[in-house]
Design a protein around this motif. Sequence first.
Motif, PDB file in Angstrom:
ATOM      1  N   TRP A 432       0.921  -1.201  -0.052  1.00 31.56           N
ATOM      2  CA  TRP A 432      -0.119  -0.058  -0.017  1.00 31.56           C
ATOM      3  C   TRP A 432       0.969   1.361  -0.047  1.00 31.56           C
ATOM      4  O   TRP A 432       0.487   2.268  -0.648  1.00 31.56           O
ATOM      5  CB  TRP A 432      -0.870   0.001   1.195  1.00 31.56           C
ATOM      6  N   THR A 433       2.098   1.099   0.607  1.00 32.93           N
ATOM      7  CA  THR A 433       3.032   2.307   0.686  1.00 32.93           C
ATOM      8  C   THR A 433       3.938   2.554  -0.451  1.00 32.93           C
ATOM      9  O   THR A 433       4.408   3.458  -0.867  1.00 32.93           O
ATOM     10  CB  THR A 433       3.722   2.336   1.785  1.00 32.93           C
ATOM     11  N   ALA A 434       4.113   1.344  -1.330  1.00 27.92           N
ATOM     12  CA  ALA A 434       4.906   1.359  -2.423  1.00 27.92           C
ATOM     13  C   ALA A 434       4.871   2.296  -3.528  1.00 27.92           C
ATOM     14  O   ALA A 434       5.912   3.188  -3.958  1.00 27.92           O
ATOM     15  CB  ALA A 434       4.945   0.123  -3.129  1.00 27.92           C
ATOM     16  N   PRO A 435       3.224   2.844  -3.888  1.00 27.02           N
ATOM     17  CA  PRO A 435       3.235   3.681  -4.667  1.00 27.02           C
ATOM     18  C   PRO A 435       3.671   5.259  -4.281  1.00 27.02           C
ATOM     19  O   PRO A 435       4.003   6.073  -5.179  1.00 27.02           O
ATOM     20  CB  PRO A 435       1.761   3.670  -4.889  1.00 27.02           C
ATOM     21  N   LEU A 436       4.130   5.441  -2.989  1.00 25.51           N
ATOM     22  CA  LEU A 436       4.711   6.673  -2.629  1.00 25.51           C
ATOM     23  C   LEU A 436       5.992   7.091  -3.490  1.00 25.51           C
ATOM     24  O   LEU A 436       6.192   7.905  -4.136  1.00 25.51           O
ATOM     25  CB  LEU A 436       4.958   6.615  -1.068  1.00 25.51           C
ATOM     26  N   PRO A 437       7.176   5.973  -3.143  1.00 27.91           N
ATOM     27  CA  PRO A 437       8.229   6.336  -3.896  1.00 27.91           C
ATOM     28  C   PRO A 437       8.489   6.057  -5.517  1.00 27.91           C
ATOM     29  O   PRO A 437       8.764   6.635  -6.474  1.00 27.91           O
ATOM     30  CB  PRO A 437       9.281   5.572  -3.180  1.00 27.91           C
ATOM     31  N   LEU A 438       7.405   5.050  -5.848  1.00 24.65           N
ATOM     32  CA  LEU A 438       7.205   4.586  -7.228  1.00 24.65           C
ATOM     33  C   LEU A 438       6.757   5.534  -8.129  1.00 24.65           C
ATOM     34  O   LEU A 438       6.769   5.709  -9.277  1.00 24.65           O
ATOM     35  CB  LEU A 438       6.761   3.219  -7.254  1.00 24.65           C
ATOM     36  N   SER A 439       5.673   6.054  -7.402  1.00 29.10           N
ATOM     37  CA  SER A 439       4.958   7.231  -8.344  1.00 29.10           C
ATOM     38  C   SER A 439       5.802   8.368  -8.746  1.00 29.10           C
ATOM     39  O   SER A 439       5.810   8.966  -9.866  1.00 29.10           O
ATOM     40  CB  SER A 439       3.589   7.664  -7.657  1.00 29.10           C
ATOM     41  N   ASP A 440       6.450   8.625  -7.780  1.00 31.64           N
ATOM     42  CA  ASP A 440       7.714   9.782  -7.755  1.00 31.64           C
ATOM     43  C   ASP A 440       8.425   9.517  -8.929  1.00 31.64           C
ATOM     44  O   ASP A 440       9.035  10.013  -9.856  1.00 31.64           O
ATOM     45  CB  ASP A 440       8.531  10.087  -6.585  1.00 31.64           C
ATOM     46  N   ALA A 441       9.028   8.072  -8.821  1.00 28.05           N
ATOM     47  CA  ALA A 441       9.981   7.794  -9.860  1.00 28.05           C
ATOM     48  C   ALA A 441       9.267   7.711 -11.394  1.00 28.05           C
ATOM     49  O   ALA A 441       9.749   8.073 -12.425  1.00 28.05           O
ATOM     50  CB  ALA A 441      10.467   6.217  -9.473  1.00 28.05           C
ATOM     51  N   SER A 442       7.999   7.310 -11.245  1.00 26.56           N
ATOM     52  CA  SER A 442       7.251   7.141 -12.661  1.00 26.56           C
ATOM     53  C   SER A 442       7.135   8.469 -13.209  1.00 26.56           C
ATOM     54  O   SER A 442       7.096   8.748 -14.435  1.00 26.56           O
ATOM     55  CB  SER A 442       6.054   6.283 -12.598  1.00 26.56           C
ATOM     56  N   ILE A 443       6.734   9.614 -12.282  1.00 21.20           N
ATOM     57  CA  ILE A 443       6.455  10.793 -12.873  1.00 21.20           C
ATOM     58  C   ILE A 443       7.793  11.540 -13.516  1.00 21.20           C
ATOM     59  O   ILE A 443       7.551  11.976 -14.399  1.00 21.20           O
ATOM     60  CB  ILE A 443       5.767  11.734 -11.765  1.00 21.20           C
ATOM     61  N   LYS A 444       8.773  11.292 -12.802  1.00 20.65           N
ATOM     62  CA  LYS A 444      10.109  11.824 -13.388  1.00 20.65           C
ATOM     63  C   LYS A 444      10.511  11.222 -14.710  1.00 20.65           C
ATOM     64  O   LYS A 444      11.100  11.660 -15.260  1.00 20.65           O
ATOM     65  CB  LYS A 444      11.180  11.694 -11.994  1.00 20.65           C
ATOM     66  N   ALA A 445       9.948   9.836 -14.516  1.00 15.54           N
ATOM     67  CA  ALA A 445      10.259   9.154 -15.872  1.00 15.54           C
ATOM     68  C   ALA A 445       9.390   9.360 -17.009  1.00 15.54           C
ATOM     69  O   ALA A 445       9.134   8.560 -17.963  1.00 15.54           O
ATOM     70  CB  ALA A 445      10.648   7.670 -15.588  1.00 15.54           C
ATOM     71  N   LYS A 446       8.302  10.297 -17.006  1.00 17.76           N
ATOM     72  CA  LYS A 446       7.383  10.812 -17.884  1.00 17.76           C
ATOM     73  C   LYS A 446       6.452   9.593 -17.896  1.00 17.76           C
ATOM     74  O   LYS A 446       5.950   9.112 -19.001  1.00 17.76           O
ATOM     75  CB  LYS A 446       8.099  11.140 -19.243  1.00 17.76           C
TER      76      LYS A 446
END
Length: 473
Positions: A432-446
Amino acid sequence: MNEQTPHAPSRRQALGAAAAVGAGLGAGALGGPSAGTAEAAVPAPASAPAGTVAAPSRRGATMAGVPFERRSTVRVGIVGFGNRGGSMIGHFLSLPGVRVTAVCDPVRDKAARASAKVTAAGQPAPALYTNGENDYEKLCARSDVDLVYVATPWDSHFAIARAAMLNGKHVGVECPVAMRLDELWDLVDLSEQTRRHCMQLENCCYGRNEMRVLRMAHAGKFGRLLHGAGAYNHDLRGLLFSPTYYEGPWRRLWHTRMRGDLYPNHGFGPVATYMDVNRGDRAVSISSFGTPALGLAEYREANVASGDPSWKESYTGSDRTISLVQTARGRVIRLEHDVSTPHPYSRVNSLGGTRGVFEDYPARVYIEPDHQDDRWGDFSAYAAEFDHWLWKDHANPPGAHGGMDYLMVYRLMQCMRLGLTPDFDVYDAAVWTAPLPLSDASIKAKGAPQEIPDFTRGEWAAARSGVDSVKPA
């Protein structure tokens, strides 16, 4: 707890812990559900996200399905008495067989007020820990604490949870359980090694609507599940700039560091539960997109005096993030986060399948053959048959958030006293918490998809009970 302007989060430096187990890396093969599941497996996406690596080797047995030790009295130590901790202590004190034996906050007045609540409830005065930011370590070392409850600023959650388990305590943590992927893996490993449960205390999973939808989904009312959505869309601008609501600017400052979904748990937790994530399905990847960061700066310009320290801050966090999570069985979960723009409160909370759909805010349902002509039906008509036994036993639970805070504490204490398996475990907390860092990485990777690790290391394919368990005798 008090917190000054935080540095970039790194719990290992603070604790002198062992080397990281792979910061920022995903893990695990995608796999599929076990044979005999109710729904046919839908193949996972043909290509896994870039950066796929093997999960770290397991150093302890799984904690899935592991019960608590039965005990007549649960002794609780509470760390953090800001708005959340100060409101939650009353729920612990209201329950039979629960004692608050220790409280911790570096702001002594807050700890003293908490102690006064304990004695007013007829319990002995708790031990007080107010000597700085790290005094929680002494609380965790006490022999008269069974559960450490953590309600502190996000940056400290991992360190306190870690200290609790290393001292042989179960730990329940407010959202989010940690801020980094390597921290999530460390919590999973520590839970398995110490045989202590580390739980994300996700109160929204205990909401009346959420629990009714859960039972309807498990009864097959929506048919074969296809999609769901959850969110934390809550206009916090006034509170983020309030000089008194939070202890310092810690929460607002996260908007200067990350662009991703800072608070995915309230939306993700309930929908993941509907879909039996970690109990027959698993989240495998996330793709995220974010808007420009405009809302906080505009609010500051209109409402905050020019000499305020916040004028030195530059906001980079997306005003609204939208993420799509793919599961191993081909389902899609949409997550949203927005605390920076004007809008009514909504957690979205929807679920759809081959026979119908539920949407919340406002609650409405359309299920064949119950409804027809494309007209929404009355969700309350399903209360008698599908309300969860927790809500039937507590028709008007006390406290904030419609009573779900109380039910969360009640159920956790019930599981600990009766020696039951907790409704949610460390694997749920991590996913449930993994989207926090992973969404940041995805947004930065367009928007490039990021792998969500298999924190269960393959255990996800086995069906097992969760919050939809049978009422204990």
